[in-house]
Design a protein around this motif. Structure first.
Motif, PDB file in Angstrom:
ATOM      1  N   UNK A  67    -105.738 122.670  26.588  1.00  0.00           N
ATOM      2  CA  UNK A  67    -106.563 121.516  25.617  1.00  0.00           C
ATOM      3  C   UNK A  67    -105.940 119.900  26.470  1.00  0.00           C
ATOM      4  N   UNK A  68    -104.966 120.168  26.963  1.00  0.00           N
ATOM      5  CA  UNK A  68    -104.586 118.721  27.422  1.00  0.00           C
ATOM      6  C   UNK A  68    -104.935 118.472  28.419  1.00  0.00           C
ATOM      7  N   UNK A  77    -105.320 120.036  19.129  1.00  0.00           N
ATOM      8  CA  UNK A  77    -104.177 119.088  19.711  1.00  0.00           C
ATOM      9  C   UNK A  77    -103.148 119.598  18.917  1.00  0.00           C
ATOM     10  N   UNK A  78    -103.609 119.368  17.734  1.00  0.00           N
ATOM     11  CA  UNK A  78    -102.640 118.938  16.281  1.00  0.00           C
ATOM     12  C   UNK A  78    -102.233 121.205  15.434  1.00  0.00           C
ATOM     13  N   UNK A  79    -103.632 121.456  15.569  1.00  0.00           N
ATOM     14  CA  UNK A  79    -103.524 122.914  15.371  1.00  0.00           C
ATOM     15  C   UNK A  79    -102.491 123.273  16.224  1.00  0.00           C
ATOM     16  N   UNK A  80    -102.336 123.414  17.122  1.00  0.00           N
ATOM     17  CA  UNK A  80    -101.483 123.963  18.281  1.00  0.00           C
ATOM     18  C   UNK A  80    -100.193 123.802  18.373  1.00  0.00           C
ATOM     19  N   UNK A  81    -100.051 122.542  17.920  1.00  0.00           N
ATOM     20  CA  UNK A  81     -98.856 121.478  17.683  1.00  0.00           C
ATOM     21  C   UNK A  81     -98.172 122.790  16.250  1.00  0.00           C
ATOM     22  N   UNK A  82     -98.754 122.779  15.596  1.00  0.00           N
ATOM     23  CA  UNK A  82     -98.739 123.066  14.341  1.00  0.00           C
ATOM     24  C   UNK A  82     -97.840 123.997  14.626  1.00  0.00           C
ATOM     25  N   UNK A  83     -99.048 124.756  15.294  1.00  0.00           N
ATOM     26  CA  UNK A  83     -98.197 126.984  15.472  1.00  0.00           C
ATOM     27  C   UNK A  83     -97.506 127.201  16.256  1.00  0.00           C
ATOM     28  N   UNK A  84     -96.962 125.989  17.019  1.00  0.00           N
ATOM     29  CA  UNK A  84     -95.816 126.252  17.805  1.00  0.00           C
ATOM     30  C   UNK A  84     -94.912 125.968  17.247  1.00  0.00           C
ATOM     31  N   UNK A  85     -94.663 124.953  16.311  1.00  0.00           N
ATOM     32  CA  UNK A  85     -94.038 124.563  15.359  1.00  0.00           C
ATOM     33  C   UNK A  85     -93.683 126.052  14.461  1.00  0.00           C
ATOM     34  N   UNK A  86     -94.481 126.016  13.755  1.00  0.00           N
ATOM     35  CA  UNK A  86     -94.712 127.789  13.320  1.00  0.00           C
ATOM     36  C   UNK A  86     -93.069 128.912  13.558  1.00  0.00           C
ATOM     37  N   UNK A  87     -93.928 128.935  14.908  1.00  0.00           N
ATOM     38  CA  UNK A  87     -92.958 129.497  15.548  1.00  0.00           C
ATOM     39  C   UNK A  87     -91.590 129.386  15.823  1.00  0.00           C
ATOM     40  N   UNK A  88     -90.968 127.818  15.945  1.00  0.00           N
ATOM     41  CA  UNK A  88     -88.926 127.343  16.133  1.00  0.00           C
ATOM     42  C   UNK A  88     -89.344 127.336  14.932  1.00  0.00           C
ATOM     43  N   UNK A 113    -100.583 111.700  26.717  1.00  0.00           N
ATOM     44  CA  UNK A 113    -102.079 112.007  26.957  1.00  0.00           C
ATOM     45  C   UNK A 113    -102.786 111.898  26.136  1.00  0.00           C
ATOM     46  N   UNK A 114    -101.993 111.764  24.232  1.00  0.00           N
ATOM     47  CA  UNK A 114    -102.344 110.759  23.053  1.00  0.00           C
ATOM     48  C   UNK A 114    -101.474 110.006  22.380  1.00  0.00           C
ATOM     49  N   UNK A 115    -101.601 108.870  23.556  1.00  0.00           N
ATOM     50  CA  UNK A 115    -100.781 107.954  22.613  1.00  0.00           C
ATOM     51  C   UNK A 115    -101.068 107.022  21.720  1.00  0.00           C
TER      52      UNK A 115
END
Length: 461
Positions: A67-68, A77-88, A113-115
């Motif tokens: 995606x990057x 991007x936000x959906x993937x970040x949220x998914x990774x955070x949920x696992x963490x 990339x999305x600054x």
């Protein structure tokens, strides 16, 4: 000796149990755990999931990479970040796994990339906080640049707050990260925030100040917490005192400001600086405003004890009419043991080698308060120890005051504690001795070699 195994070894054993014993994934995991635990293995950092789980998590990281590269919409991007955070958020073992899969670098790529996208930026920091909480080793020079740049940039308040929170996570239990960030002049950014005094980010900025002076990394023999504290104190004490006055009605901020001040008073001249800036008057006003507040009073007691490290300030504290305020605070906060202990230690510090202070506290009714607290918590080691210190310092240079304590049956209370708490025998006996009671003191050292077994840190010699 504890057996250390890798995630890969655990996963291989699960696969073998599935293939050779024809077990279900859940039963295979259960059997593998039993096998390794019977061998004394530490599985606290092992993810106990079926093989398909690892493939799906790795795929999430790979998808974030793609995606990057494709510069897709921020929503994806936000959906993937949220998914990774949920696992963490599931636990440290999941953070370690995602760290091994390269999540840290990929999140920084997304941030770069999305600054200019607020949603992506904030979710990157939230995910980094979750990923690196209790796993600060992941921070590298690139991450330090991100921290400094986002503290210096004109970004929104929430982004700055999240950057500060991530900084605290990176510095906790990690001396090298602290030193690198300090050398990168993070203090300049922090000073500006303290002067600005934005209440929305102030608590996080103070948390960073505190974590920079810690010495909590067991892997490092000598840290630079003391050196950091000196520099921070020189540059920020006046700002913190100003904030203490400005936010004197805001409980959370007051608490954080006083904790920070206490940690920064590593030299006696800093105590004098606080007093000269009107700090004592502000602390007294706070204690009067928050009289029945256990948390605030505990921090006030600790801060006063720290300031009393300067002999001139110690006298000034009582001259500022603190004796009745301290006595009242102890009377009004009898339900909280840590607050009472902090108060008694504060009394001990204020009366150490200072008969004038002892007289003022004595006349404010402190003997009756100390006795009541000792009776209220006869089985609490910390209360009996701190009370012994306070009594000993009050009477050691004002022996005429012993009579009042003895009339309140303190000898019986101390002798009872002496039977219960052998670990504080010296503390109790010292109080009994200075009260004029008959007590047999143990000779700790006879000059025949060996080491002293008792450390005396606040007693009057």
């Amino acid at each position: 000796m504890t057996l250390v195994i890798s995630q890969e070894t655990f996963n291989d054993a699960v696969r073998e149990n599935i293939e050779n014993l024809e077990l279900s994934p859940e039963d295979a995991i259960r059997e593998t755990v039993i096998q390794f635990e019977s061998q004394g293995a530490d599985l606290s950092s092992i993810v106990k999931e079926p093989p398909t789980y690892f493939e799906s998590v790795k795929e999430q990281v790979v998808q974030l990479i793609e995606l990057n590269k494709s510069k897709t919409t921020s929503k994806d991007i936000v959906e993937k970040l949220e998914a990774i955070k949920t696992e963490c958020d599931k636990g440290i073992e999941y953070k370690v796994l995602l760290g091994e899969f390269g999540a840290y670098s990929i999140i920084l790529d997304s941030l770069s990339n999305y600054e200019n996208d607020d949603d992506v930026r904030k979710n990157c920091f939230k995910t980094l906080i979750s990923l690196m909480n209790k796993q600060p080793d992941l921070l590298d020079d690139r991450g330090i640049e991100v921290v400094i740049s986002h503290l210096e940039k004109d970004v929104d308040v929430e982004t700055r707050r999240l950057t500060l929170k991530w900084t605290t996570v990176c510095c906790t239990w990690h001396e090298l990260n602290r030193q690198k960030l300090f050398n990168a002049n993070i203090l300049d950014a922090l000073k500006g925030m303290l002067i600005e005094g934005n209440s929305e980010i102030l608590r996080e900025a103070l948390a960073v100040c505190r974590v920079l002076v810690l010495d909590d990394d067991v892997r490092v023999e000598f840290g630079k917490g003391y050196q950091h504290a000196k520099i921070i104190a020189n540059d920020t004490l006046c700002s913190i005192i100003t904030l203490l006055s400005r936010f004197r009605l805001e409980e959370q901020l007051i608490n954080d400001l006083m904790i920070t001040l206490s940690l920064l008073l590593v030299r006696t001249e800093f105590c004098k600086k606080v007093a000269d800036a009107g700090g004592l008057e502000i602390i007294r006003a706070i204690m009067e405003i928050f009289q029945p507040n256990e948390k605030i009073n505990k921090q006030c007691f600790k801060l006063l004890k720290a300031i009393a490290g300067n002999d001139e300030c110690k006298i000034a504290i009582i001259q500022k009419n603190f004796a009745p305020v301290i006595t009242a605070a102890l009377q009004l906060n009898t339900r909280n043991i840590p607050t009472l202990a902090a108060g008694l230690y504060c009394v001990a510090a204020l009366t150490l080698r200072c008969p004038e202070n002892s007289k003022e506290l004595f006349e404010s009714g402190i003997p009756e308060v100390i006795i009541d607290i000792m009776k209220m918590y006869p089985n609490e080691n910390i209360i009996q120890k701190s009370a012994s210190w306070a009594v000993r310092n009050i009477v050691s240079r004002n022996r005429s005051q012993s009579k009042a304590f003895l009339e309140l049956d303190i000898e019986e209370l101390l002798l009872t504690s002496l039977k219960k708490f052998k670990e504080i025998e010296y503390d109790i006996k010292a109080a009994l001795r200075d009260l004029g009671c008959n007590v047999q003191l143990k000779e700790e050292w006879t000059g025949q070699g060996g080491a002293l077994t008792t450390g005396v840190s606040i007693y009057d010699d």
